[in-house]
Design a protein around this motif. Structure first.
Motif, PDB file in Angstrom:
ATOM      1  N   TYR A  91       9.051   5.771  -7.280  1.00  0.00           N
ATOM      2  CA  TYR A  91       8.500   5.638  -5.925  1.00  0.00           C
ATOM      3  C   TYR A  91       9.334   6.354  -4.867  1.00  0.00           C
ATOM      4  CZ  TYR A  91       7.401   3.090  -1.544  1.00  0.00           C
ATOM      5  OH  TYR A  91       7.084   2.750  -0.253  1.00  0.00           O
ATOM      6  N   MET A  92      10.657   6.268  -4.986  1.00  0.00           N
ATOM      7  CA  MET A  92      11.551   6.731  -3.931  1.00  0.00           C
ATOM      8  C   MET A  92      11.818   8.223  -4.056  1.00  0.00           C
ATOM      9  SD  MET A  92      12.724   5.475  -1.257  1.00  0.00           S
ATOM     10  CE  MET A  92      12.676   3.714  -1.621  1.00  0.00           C
ATOM     11  N   THR A  93      10.782   9.005  -3.736  1.00  0.00           N
ATOM     12  CA  THR A  93      10.895  10.465  -3.810  1.00  0.00           C
ATOM     13  C   THR A  93      10.484  11.061  -2.470  1.00  0.00           C
ATOM     14  OG1 THR A  93       8.675  10.558  -4.815  1.00  0.00           O
ATOM     15  CG2 THR A  93      10.575  10.530  -6.306  1.00  0.00           C
ATOM     16  N   ASP A 114       1.334   4.262  -4.438  1.00  0.00           N
ATOM     17  CA  ASP A 114       2.381   3.685  -3.600  1.00  0.00           C
ATOM     18  C   ASP A 114       2.218   2.175  -3.485  1.00  0.00           C
ATOM     19  OD1 ASP A 114       3.601   6.082  -3.147  1.00  0.00           O
ATOM     20  OD2 ASP A 114       3.017   6.268  -1.033  1.00  0.00           O
ATOM     21  N   ARG A 115       0.994   1.740  -3.297  1.00  0.00           N
ATOM     22  CA  ARG A 115       0.787   0.302  -3.108  1.00  0.00           C
ATOM     23  C   ARG A 115       0.938  -0.480  -4.409  1.00  0.00           C
ATOM     24  NH1 ARG A 115      -2.191   2.497   1.280  1.00  0.00           N
ATOM     25  NH2 ARG A 115      -1.485   1.505   3.217  1.00  0.00           N
ATOM     26  N   PHE A 116       0.602   0.134  -5.525  1.00  0.00           N
ATOM     27  CA  PHE A 116       0.926  -0.494  -6.814  1.00  0.00           C
ATOM     28  C   PHE A 116       2.433  -0.760  -6.881  1.00  0.00           C
ATOM     29  CE2 PHE A 116      -2.828   1.440  -9.366  1.00  0.00           C
ATOM     30  CZ  PHE A 116      -3.540   0.259  -9.294  1.00  0.00           C
ATOM     31  N   ILE A 138       4.622  -4.485  -6.760  1.00  0.00           N
ATOM     32  CA  ILE A 138       5.528  -4.960  -7.813  1.00  0.00           C
ATOM     33  C   ILE A 138       6.866  -5.349  -7.204  1.00  0.00           C
ATOM     34  CG2 ILE A 138       6.778  -4.343  -9.916  1.00  0.00           C
ATOM     35  CD1 ILE A 138       4.409  -2.444 -10.564  1.00  0.00           C
ATOM     36  N   MET A 139       7.381  -4.500  -6.308  1.00  0.00           N
ATOM     37  CA  MET A 139       8.661  -4.815  -5.664  1.00  0.00           C
ATOM     38  C   MET A 139       8.553  -6.067  -4.804  1.00  0.00           C
ATOM     39  SD  MET A 139      10.380  -1.092  -4.787  1.00  0.00           S
ATOM     40  CE  MET A 139       8.947  -0.328  -4.022  1.00  0.00           C
ATOM     41  N   GLN A 140       7.477  -6.202  -4.056  1.00  0.00           N
ATOM     42  CA  GLN A 140       7.280  -7.394  -3.233  1.00  0.00           C
ATOM     43  C   GLN A 140       7.225  -8.657  -4.087  1.00  0.00           C
ATOM     44  OE1 GLN A 140       3.713  -5.919  -1.296  1.00  0.00           O
ATOM     45  NE2 GLN A 140       4.746  -5.864   0.687  1.00  0.00           N
ATOM     46  N   PHE A 195       7.104 -12.790 -12.878  1.00  0.00           N
ATOM     47  CA  PHE A 195       8.312 -12.024 -13.197  1.00  0.00           C
ATOM     48  C   PHE A 195       8.101 -11.186 -14.454  1.00  0.00           C
ATOM     49  CE2 PHE A 195      12.528 -12.693 -15.603  1.00  0.00           C
ATOM     50  CZ  PHE A 195      13.024 -11.457 -15.244  1.00  0.00           C
ATOM     51  N   MET A 196       7.618 -11.812 -15.509  1.00  0.00           N
ATOM     52  CA  MET A 196       7.450 -11.101 -16.777  1.00  0.00           C
ATOM     53  C   MET A 196       6.449  -9.961 -16.646  1.00  0.00           C
ATOM     54  SD  MET A 196       6.522 -12.638 -20.556  1.00  0.00           S
ATOM     55  CE  MET A 196       8.217 -13.082 -21.002  1.00  0.00           C
ATOM     56  N   TRP A 197       5.319 -10.223 -16.007  1.00  0.00           N
ATOM     57  CA  TRP A 197       4.293  -9.181 -15.894  1.00  0.00           C
ATOM     58  C   TRP A 197       4.737  -8.065 -14.949  1.00  0.00           C
ATOM     59  CZ3 TRP A 197       1.148  -7.015 -18.744  1.00  0.00           C
ATOM     60  CH2 TRP A 197      -0.003  -6.339 -18.304  1.00  0.00           C
ATOM     61  N   SER A 198       5.506  -8.401 -13.917  1.00  0.00           N
ATOM     62  CA  SER A 198       6.040  -7.371 -13.020  1.00  0.00           C
ATOM     63  C   SER A 198       6.962  -6.427 -13.770  1.00  0.00           C
ATOM     64  CB  SER A 198       6.795  -8.017 -11.853  1.00  0.00           C
ATOM     65  OG  SER A 198       5.929  -8.710 -10.995  1.00  0.00           O
ATOM     66  N   CYS A 199       7.809  -6.966 -14.647  1.00  0.00           N
ATOM     67  CA  CYS A 199       8.720  -6.129 -15.437  1.00  0.00           C
ATOM     68  C   CYS A 199       7.951  -5.179 -16.339  1.00  0.00           C
ATOM     69  CB  CYS A 199       9.659  -7.007 -16.266  1.00  0.00           C
ATOM     70  SG  CYS A 199      10.854  -7.939 -15.286  1.00  0.00           S
ATOM     71  N   THR A 200       6.873  -5.681 -16.935  1.00  0.00           N
ATOM     72  CA  THR A 200       6.051  -4.836 -17.800  1.00  0.00           C
ATOM     73  C   THR A 200       5.342  -3.752 -16.993  1.00  0.00           C
ATOM     74  OG1 THR A 200       5.688  -6.664 -19.342  1.00  0.00           O
ATOM     75  CG2 THR A 200       4.154  -4.825 -19.472  1.00  0.00           C
ATOM     76  N   MET A 201       4.743  -4.138 -15.872  1.00  0.00           N
ATOM     77  CA  MET A 201       4.001  -3.186 -15.048  1.00  0.00           C
ATOM     78  C   MET A 201       4.922  -2.146 -14.409  1.00  0.00           C
ATOM     79  SD  MET A 201       0.750  -3.697 -15.150  1.00  0.00           S
ATOM     80  CE  MET A 201       0.170  -2.870 -13.673  1.00  0.00           C
ATOM     81  N   ALA A 202       6.190  -2.498 -14.239  1.00  0.00           N
ATOM     82  CA  ALA A 202       7.132  -1.577 -13.614  1.00  0.00           C
ATOM     83  C   ALA A 202       7.368  -0.327 -14.440  1.00  0.00           C
ATOM     84  CB  ALA A 202       8.465  -2.290 -13.355  1.00  0.00           C
ATOM     85  N   LEU A 203       7.151  -0.416 -15.755  1.00  0.00           N
ATOM     86  CA  LEU A 203       7.460   0.746 -16.594  1.00  0.00           C
ATOM     87  C   LEU A 203       6.509   0.869 -17.784  1.00  0.00           C
ATOM     88  CD1 LEU A 203       9.465   3.075 -16.481  1.00  0.00           C
ATOM     89  CD2 LEU A 203      10.952   1.816 -18.028  1.00  0.00           C
ATOM     90  N   ASN A 204       5.225   0.667 -17.543  1.00  0.00           N
ATOM     91  CA  ASN A 204       4.247   0.899 -18.615  1.00  0.00           C
ATOM     92  C   ASN A 204       3.498   2.214 -18.417  1.00  0.00           C
ATOM     93  OD1 ASN A 204       2.447   0.346 -16.565  1.00  0.00           O
ATOM     94  ND2 ASN A 204       1.522  -1.436 -17.552  1.00  0.00           N
TER      95      ASN A 204
END
Length: 386
Positions: free
Chosen positions: A201-203, A212-214, A218-220, A242-251
């Protein structure tokens, strides 16, 4: 938005009591290598659930995969796969165990003489020995992606590989398992996932509004549930988010159509390889310095992040951007994660030079979203993190 292709073949089985579904998801007559880590699954009830679900299958166990999956340990598991004609790998653990399973999946079919070439040459695998996972520690997203990072103690290296053949066939995610995770590991998981999102995201802005909103959502969510999970990991609602956020962060989803960075990970991996610092904590050390060093090229996105995620409404673009970095540091600190290398080792004086030399030797002459950060830039960023 940039052009992209997206395919994620991993089946996710999410929720309470889902481990019992192993028996119906595994191929009939599979000969299974049960891969796990230091043995915590034998004290938190997960092992018993897995073994019960594997009744009727031929199972060979291999435990002891360390937190940074170690090449020498995995070679022993590889020998078992070959000697006992294993047909399916089941990783029960966090990202390290799942990453180890991916390496074994590739190495089992690799025809070369030296399996380390898979890492040192970054070989891309279209096919591997089938594997799946039962996730016990949310953090890396390895349960739903095709990447793997492996360490080698004898050379103090930590390298990655992947490919379309390295997706798990399926992954079982039961949020109840986090109840037994120590606070340090919970904090690591939150930080790891949060930084995964930042890397994608941070580019710089390209008007990929939905992407961006996805990422921001996740961060929120991680910010919102972090204190709840840390205070009471038995809170199922918070644990599930928490668990689903971690998965969605890098799938793979949030990186499609946008530029990505990954320089923080490239540098952080070296700190783990050199000093054995937890992966998530190396990311927290490098990220603030990386953003400050590259402030001019990242300030627009930093300010957007500050406005949308941290609700910073006052000030210029530059002021919002700097406040966003400070808020990120404060978030890590709230998890008792320090953001300076000196908090983890007193032997850091030559670290920047060592990492600069390693990047040069590997011909990593341009990293980051523009692929133009040279080893000399890496040296300066690492020095800023002292």
């Amino acid at each position: 938005m940039l052009n992209f292709e997206f395919k994620n073949p991993t089946k996710i089985i999410f929720g309470k009591g889902q481990i019992e579904k192993l028996s119906t998801e595994l191929p009939a007559h599979a000969k299974v290598l049960l891969l796990y880590g230091g043995g915590s699954i034998k004290t938190n009830g997960v092992y018993e659930q897995v073994i019960a679900a594997l009744q009727g299958f031929e199972v060979v166990e291999f435990g002891g995969v360390p937190a940074n999956p170690e090449y020498a340990v995995l070679l022993k598991a590889l020998q078992i796969i070959k000697d006992q004609s294993i047909t399916f790998i089941l990783a029960v653990g966090g990202g390290s165990v799942i990453d180890g399973a991916k390496f074994l999946s590739a190495a089992a079919l690799y025809e070369g003489d030296e399996p380390w070439d898979i890492l040192s040459k970054g070989i891309r695998f279209e096919k591997g020995l089938p594997f799946a996972s039962v996730l016990t520690l949310p953090a890396t997203g390895s349960e739903m992606n095709s990447g793997s990072v492996i360490s080698r103690a004898e050379t103090q290296e930590k390298l990655s590989f992947g490919g379309p053949g390295m997706f798990p066939v399926f992954s079982i995610l039961d949020p109840q398992v986090i109840q037994s995770i120590p606070p340090r590991q919970l904090a690591n998981g939150i930080t790891d996932a949060f930084t995964h999102v930042l890397e994608q995201y941070m580019t710089y802005p390209i008007h990929a509004r939905l992407q961006d909103r996805f990422a921001e959502s996740i961060m929120q969510t991680l910010i919102e549930v972090a204190p709840l999970v840390m205070a009471n990991p038995a809170d199922y609602s918070a644990a599930a988010d928490f668990m689903w956020s971690c998965t969605m962060a890098l799938n793979g989803l949030i990186q499609k159509g946008v530029p990505t960075d990954w320089a923080v990970h490239a540098m952080g991996h070296e700190l783990t390889a050199l000093y054995g610092i937890d992966h998530a904590r190396t990311l927290a050390v490098i990220a603030p310095s990386h953003y400050r060093y590259n402030f001019e090229r990242k300030k627009e996105k930093l300010a957007q992040y500050g406005e949308r995620v941290w609700h910073i409404t006052e000030g210029t673009t530059e002021e919002k951007a700097e406040q966003a970095i400070v808020k990120t540091e404060e978030f890590f600190h709230s998890l008792h994660i320090q953001t300076k290398l000196s908090a983890y080792t007193d032997q850091f004086e030559n670290t920047a030079e060592q990492i600069e030399q390693r990047f040069t030797q590997r011909n990593w002459l341009g990293i980051g979203e523009y692929k133009d950060l040279k080893p000399s830039d890496v040296k300066k960023i690492v020095e800023m993190s002292y």
